[in-house]
Design a protein around this motif. Structure first.
Motif, PDB file in Angstrom:
ATOM      1  N   ILE A   1      -4.754   2.804  -0.533  1.00  0.00           N
ATOM      2  CA  ILE A   1      -3.972   1.675  -0.054  1.00  0.00           C
ATOM      3  C   ILE A   1      -3.571   0.770  -1.209  1.00  0.00           C
TER       4      ILE A   1
ATOM      5  N   ASN B   1      -2.960   1.739  -4.122  1.00  0.00           N
ATOM      6  CA  ASN B   1      -1.880   2.471  -4.759  1.00  0.00           C
ATOM      7  C   ASN B   1      -0.564   2.204  -4.032  1.00  0.00           C
ATOM      8  N   LEU B   2      -0.642   2.242  -2.692  1.00  0.00           N
ATOM      9  CA  LEU B   2       0.551   1.963  -1.884  1.00  0.00           C
ATOM     10  C   LEU B   2       1.078   0.572  -2.184  1.00  0.00           C
ATOM     11  N   LYS B   3       0.148  -0.391  -2.258  1.00  0.00           N
ATOM     12  CA  LYS B   3       0.609  -1.759  -2.508  1.00  0.00           C
ATOM     13  C   LYS B   3       1.261  -1.898  -3.868  1.00  0.00           C
TER      14      LYS B   3
ATOM     15  N   LYS C   1       2.863   0.354  -5.359  1.00  0.00           N
ATOM     16  CA  LYS C   1       4.180   0.968  -5.246  1.00  0.00           C
ATOM     17  C   LYS C   1       5.144   0.009  -4.541  1.00  0.00           C
ATOM     18  N   LEU C   2       4.630  -0.585  -3.466  1.00  0.00           N
ATOM     19  CA  LEU C   2       5.465  -1.530  -2.728  1.00  0.00           C
ATOM     20  C   LEU C   2       5.910  -2.661  -3.634  1.00  0.00           C
TER      21      LEU C   2
END
Lengths: 415, 772
Positions: free
Chosen positions: A2, A4-6, A8-9
């Motif tokens: 998660i 990592n996702l943030k 990226k976001l």
């Protein structure tokens, strides 16, 4: 994963990251800093703050005690409501919202209502201190609103009420259908002062009409930002200012209604020329023609603004023409045609019409027509090409008629 | 001459046949019928009888039967096979049984929705029961909107309006959402790539709102022929779908002719203009009074052909209004008039962009001429389908242009005829697109803990949005907390708002002459660039980068400009990769940066360098996905010098850029190809093909799966090209790739393909359905 996702976001986010990265601060809900009391309902809590004002209070030039005696019987012709008003049936309403754009995702976190109770004006402010307090707050507000017959707002027809309605539907509460029992003072204000004032905002009206000058008031556009800050910090200072602002708005509406009621009750005595013009239009619209004529006349007499004066003359002349016949308007047309010479086309056209069709005086009609064409040829802006076409047609027709009459030897001169 | 005589005459015309690479004759087909389903109301059967319909085609009967059983379905049958009845009958039948029932029709364009509404109205007006249908779009008067919200049984709109005009105000549409029984999505094949990825998210939001109001609508969709209509539909609506694809409609005999204009210069690979050849063909049909449609690939070409053909027709018939153009930019009334004229036969010829490819009702024409390969197999069939009547013969002629894709198709008609049409690919979970719609959805209704929105990553995105102070988590809900109206910031049609517009300031009255996407702008619109538009030269006087405007002025100079674009591609994350000792492949997330640093002024003809200038523009970067192929050997396939390797890669990249769209069912502009002689990431010679839209929409994964197919086709194209050392139809002009360019490219491609069998079965795991 998660995080990592943030990351990226964050990288794909086109707008720059917001300054603080600490996440939301969940401040403690205060108990009492905002004044008022915390109401615990079945579906949650909210804050209700009640303030009551003695009717001896003045708001600018207007003393609130006039609210009690305000006679709004026979007022439908200007309120455009489906019933006359007893001031005890009125509820004033003003909301503060999380955004100004509208749409389902905008909510009213503060709903202020005001009404007359005995010798006091009571203001009740329903406040959701967070999003989860909206539902209990709305439940309580709808319950209280259902006690009243007339809703009075300022710009509520296009903003406050649809917004509340939308949130009520979302909360599965049944919105009250005010329809023709909703009086939006903005519309009336525009009719009275729209020509005179640059803006008809509530603040502008307070200053220019009621002579009230707010001190320490926060501007409306800052409200959404203040609420967001409050959610984070729970500091009450600015929110108290929002609540004061909301209270002032309600008092201002009450004062404005009193003032407007007075103007419509006895326009000749209480209105200035601008206001007279607005009232006259409403009178004309409801076919109170004699009163309308009087108001236009007083407006013409009192107007210092030449354009207003001209508008009133024009309006009056058309009224006379329409309801009393062309002869009745003749004097005014002639006055305008001569007095404003070189400027105006419509009195010339009206004169020409009258002379051609009623008096059959083709020569003079032709004179007026030619003069109108001359003015047009000077290139005055604001007239459509159709007007010119019509004038040329009229001119040709008049020439033909004139020729026909000369040939028949029935030429005679009137006037 | 009638159409049959015309066909015979062409067949016997030796000059014409010399350029025909293939003539396919498609046999006529009898109609097959099915019974009226029992559930169909007698009133509706009567209305159908009034319209002369006494029985249903088998596909219509099947669609209605499936709809009656509560299934979602997608109907895939040819143009004009009576698709609209497949949804109109179930919808109207349901409303006849339950006056509260509501339906929502979604069409990709306003023109289409108006067309459908008039057809629907015609049917509704024959009913005894008053059923109201309305179009609700940007043109709907404000005064009419309230009535539509309250009383419209069938609301016809487009996805954009649903997205920004209806769903953010769902509380005003309670009646619709509480009672929504059917959602109709026509032309669902148009929702692919970026648009489709948005559409899938719009539908996710729609279903959320419906479930809030307690409804659970069924979806009835229609599609043109694509390879995967069922999968595409299932990805868009997020639910299982039944496929109806056996058409029961009859069709007449049809000829499909592949025509390659003759070479005028073999060495340079230059052929006769496809435009002039199309004009010639079209005029011979028109002069024989045969109703003809010509499809051209650009608006400009449409206008050029209209001018030509009007001239011709005027001479023979004494009037020119029987030939018309049709394209975006014409006024709605004008278009309606042209459509009517085509139906009633008063218009003999129409020249159109692909605007008429969609289901607008223009009746059945006899001849279709495609000026240039339409870009995909699916659109070719759709355009060809415009010619075809039930009883009569029809002919469709495809006239190839000289670009590699056209040349490949025209020289491999068997490929065209046998290959399944392209796939509709979408990626609803593209982070950019997903995040935009999660914002819109949160504005419409707060997210509840545990909701999923069809993606695993929802929780993470919500948390991110809370950190960004867009949402606020209170209790078990995520509330929208900012002042903004998020739908306004999201355009469903890719990145159209990112385009630069080009303004001609030569005359006092400035006019917009074109637009260019954000990434091409620095290349072609830097200050002092010579921009060539419709054959005229313009010099860029000012580039307003912030406002995305380029101001140009007409000039007449003997040089052109060539900007030096440094594209850099950095691999950020590898999703999958494979390699052997020869080649490797991979796909993953990349960052592409583009920087224009300088430009050269190059003289026409002599190509001498007249000077250069600096360009000072910001670097553009974009996150997207890419597919790549690496050459693993030290000296790959016997190529010894860096220069040779570079020339080979330039040529291969040129061909790949042109033919990859065939496999991806996309516009050539949707992807880009770059090569690196030594990639900093792989340390090897590498060719990258990346998505032009931020985040990517799934092209890279697809390319990873088809992999060598693409290189095989590239090999074939170059190998079979008749030019000597490279031409625009293969690797590019020799001036660009050197005299050995063609040979070098073939050497490398041969090496890539050697001993390795194409992998076919990988496609199976390509489409992972969201609900599984």
């Amino acid at each position: 994963m998660i995080s990592n996702l943030k990351a990226k976001l964050r990288t794909i986010s086109s707008n720059s990251p917001s300054s603080s990265k600490t996440g939301p601060i969940q401040g403690e809900l205060d108990r009492g800093d905002l004044g008022g009391s915390i109401i615990e309902g079945a579906s949650g809590s909210f804050v209700l703050k009640t303030t009551s004002y003695s009717l001896a209070t003045s708001y600018g030039d207007v003393c609130l005690d006039r609210l009690k005696s305000l006679d709004l019987s026979d007022s439908q012709w200007w309120t455009r409501l489906d019933q006359d008003i007893d001031t005890r049936d009125i509820v004033f309403l003003d909301t503060e919202t999380t955004g100004l754009a509208g749409g389902t995702g905008t909510l009213a976190f503060l709903v202020g209502i005001g009404y007359l109770k005995g010798d006091r004006l009571v203001v009740r402010q329903y406040l959701a201190r967070d999003f989860d307090e909206e539902l209990p707050m709305l439940e309580a507000v709808t319950k209280e609103l259902s006690n009243f017959k007339i809703l009075v707002t300022f710009n509520g027809k296009s903003f406050d009420w649809p917004l509340l309605e939308s949130r009520l539907v979302y909360s599965r509460l049944r919105p009250i259908a005010w329809e023709d029992s909703h009086l939006d003072l903005l519309y009336i204000a525009r009719r009275l002062w729209g020509r005179k004032l640059k803006t008809c905002s509530l603040t502008s009206l307070e200053e220019n009409v009621l002579s009230h000058y707010r001190t320490g008031d926060i501007p409306g556009y800052m409200v959404p930002e203040i609420y967001r800050a409050y959610l984070e910090t729970r500091r009450p200072t600015d929110m108290l200012a929002v609540m004061d602002h909301n209270q002032s708005d309600i008092l201002a509406m009450a004062a404005l209604l009193i003032h407007i009621g007075g103007l419509f009750k006895d326009p000749i005595k209480s209105c200035d020329a601008w206001e007279l013009f607005g009232v006259a239009r409403d009178l004309e619209r409801s076919l109170r023609l004699d009163q309308a004529c009087d108001c236009y006349k007083y407006c013409i007499k009192g107007a210092k603004d030449s354009n207003l004066q001209l508008q009133a003359k024009k309006q009056l002349a058309y009224l006379l023409k329409r309801y009393k016949g062309p002869e009745a308007a003749l004097g005014l047309w002639r006055l305008m045609a001569d007095e404003e010479s070189g400027q105006l086309i419509f009195p010339l056209i009206e004169m020409a019409k009258y002379l051609e069709h009623r008096e059959k005086d083709f020569d003079t009609a032709l004179l007026y027509t030619k003069r109108a064409l001359e003015i047009l040829d000077k290139g005055l802006a604001g007239y459509s090409a159709r007007i010119k076409d019509d004038l040329i047609k009229r001119k040709n027709r008049l020439l033909k008629k004139k020729k026909g009459r000369e040939r028949n030897g029935t030429y005679r001169r009137i006037v | 001459m009638n159409i049959d005589q015309m066909v015979d005459q062409l067949k016997n015309n030796r000059d014409f046949m010399a350029n025909v690479t293939h003539w396919e004759e498609i046999q006529p087909k009898e109609a097959s019928y099915g019974p009226f389903p029992d559930s169909l109301s007698p009133e509706l059967i009567r209305v159908l009888a009034d319209k002369g319909i006494s029985r249903l085609y088998s596909h219509q009967a099947k669609a209605i039967e499936l709809a009656g059983r509560g299934k979602n379905l997608v109907v895939v049958t040819p143009t004009a096979s009576g698709k609209t009845l497949c949804y109109n009958l179930p919808v109207v039948n349901t409303i006849l049984n339950n006056d509260d029932a509501r339906a929502l029709y979604l069409f990709p364009t306003k023109a289409l929705s108006q067309d459908q509404v008039s057809e629907l109205h015609e049917m509704l007006s024959r009913l005894d029961h008053p059923i109201k249908s309305y179009t609700y779009d940007g043109d709907t008067p404000v005064t009419a909107r309230k009535a539509i919200r309250q009383a419209g049984h069938i609301v016809v709109t487009n996805p954009d309006m649903l997205h920004s005009g209806i769903m953010p105000h769902h509380t005003k549409w309670v009646k619709l959402f509480e009672n929504l029984k059917y959602v109709v999505i026509d032309e669902i094949h148009t929702y692919r790539g970026v648009f489709g990825s948005h559409m899938a998210n719009v539908i996710r939001r729609l279903k959320r709102i419906c479930s809030f109001y307690g409804s659970n609508p069924q979806f009835i969709c229609c599609s043109a022929t694509i390879a995967n209509p069922k999968e595409l539909t299932e990805r868009i609506i997020g639910q299982e779908t039944e496929l109806v694809d056996e058409s029961g409609a009859p069709s007449g005999r049809k000829h499909l002719v592949f025509y390659n204009p003759p070479l005028v210069n073999r060495q340079l690979g230059i052929r006769k203009s496809s435009t002039l050849e199309s004009r010639k063909l079209a005029s011979s049909f028109l002069q024989n009074g045969i109703q003809t449609i010509v499809f051209a690939r650009s608006r400009l070409l449409v206008e050029v052909l209209v001018t030509y053909l009007k001239q011709l027709v005027r001479d023979k018939l004494g009037k020119s209004n029987s030939v018309r153009g049709y394209r975006g930019g014409y006024l709605p009334n004008q278009r309606r008039e042209i459509e009517r004229g085509l139906r009633d036969g008063s218009i003999m010829g129409v020249i159109s962009t692909n605007a008429l490819e969609l289901g607008i009702d223009i009746g059945h024409l006899q001849t279709c001429i495609m000026c240039g390969y339409p870009g995909t197999i699916a659109s070719s069939w759709q355009q060809a389908g415009r010619a075809g009547r039930r009883q009569e013969t029809a002919i469709a002629i495809m006239v190839a242009s000289s670009n590699p894709l056209d040349q490949y198709i025209i020289q491999h008609p068997e490929y065209f005829l046998k290959a399944s049409p392209e796939m509709g690919l979408i990626n609803p979970n593209n982070l950019y697109i997903l995040m935009s719609h999660i914002k819109c959805a949160a504005f419409e209704l707060p997210f509840e803990d545990g909701e999923d929105f069809g993606v695993d990553s929802l929780q993470g995105i919500l948390e991110y949005l809370e950190e960004e102070k867009v949402l606020r988590h209170v209790g078990s809900r995520w509330h929208w907390m900012t002042d903004a109206f998020p739908a306004n910031a999201v355009s469903l049609r890719s990145a159209a708002d990112e385009n630069f517009i080009i303004i001609d300031i030569t005359f006092a009255k400035h006019r917009v002459i074109g637009e260019l996407d954000r990434f091409a702008a620095p290349m072609f619109l830097h200050e002092e660039a010579i921009y060539i538009h419709e054959g005229d030269q313009y010099q860029v006087e000012k580039l307003d980068f912030e406002e995305k405007k380029a101001y140009v002025r007409r000039v007449d100079v003997d040089y052109y400009t060539d900007a030096n674009l440094a594209v850099n591609l950095k691999v950020l994350e590898v999703f999958d990769s494979q390699s052997d000792d020869r080649i490797g492949k991979g796909w993953g997330e990349v960052m592409v940066t583009a920087l224009v640093t300088m430009f050269k002024k190059i003289k026409f003809d002599s190509h001498e360098n007249l000077g250069w200038g600096q360009v000072r523009l910001p670097e553009l970067d974009m996150h997207t996905t890419a597919y790549w192929l690496t050459l693993e050997q030290e000296r790959p396939f016997g190529i010894n010098s860096q220069d040779d390797l570079q020339n080979a890669l330039v040529g291969i990249a040129n061909v790949l850029g042109q033919i990859a769209p065939i496999y991806l069912m996309c516009d050539p502009k949707d992807i880009n190809v770059i090569y690196q002689v030594k990639s900093p990431f792989t340390q090897k010679p590498t060719i990258f093909i990346y998505d032009s839209s931020p985040g990517g929409v799934g092209f890279s994964e697809k390319l990873f799966n088809i992999h060598l197919d693409l290189f095989e086709k590239a090999y074939e194209i170059i190998d079979r090209c008749s030019c000597d050392a490279g031409c625009p139809s293969c690797v590019g002009p020799a001036a660009e790739v050197s005299q050995q360019g063609k040979e070098l490219a073939l050497k490398v491609l041969g090496g890539i393909l050697n001993d390795i069998q194409p992998q076919g079965q990988a496609e199976d795991n390509l489409l992972k359905l969201p609900f599984k």
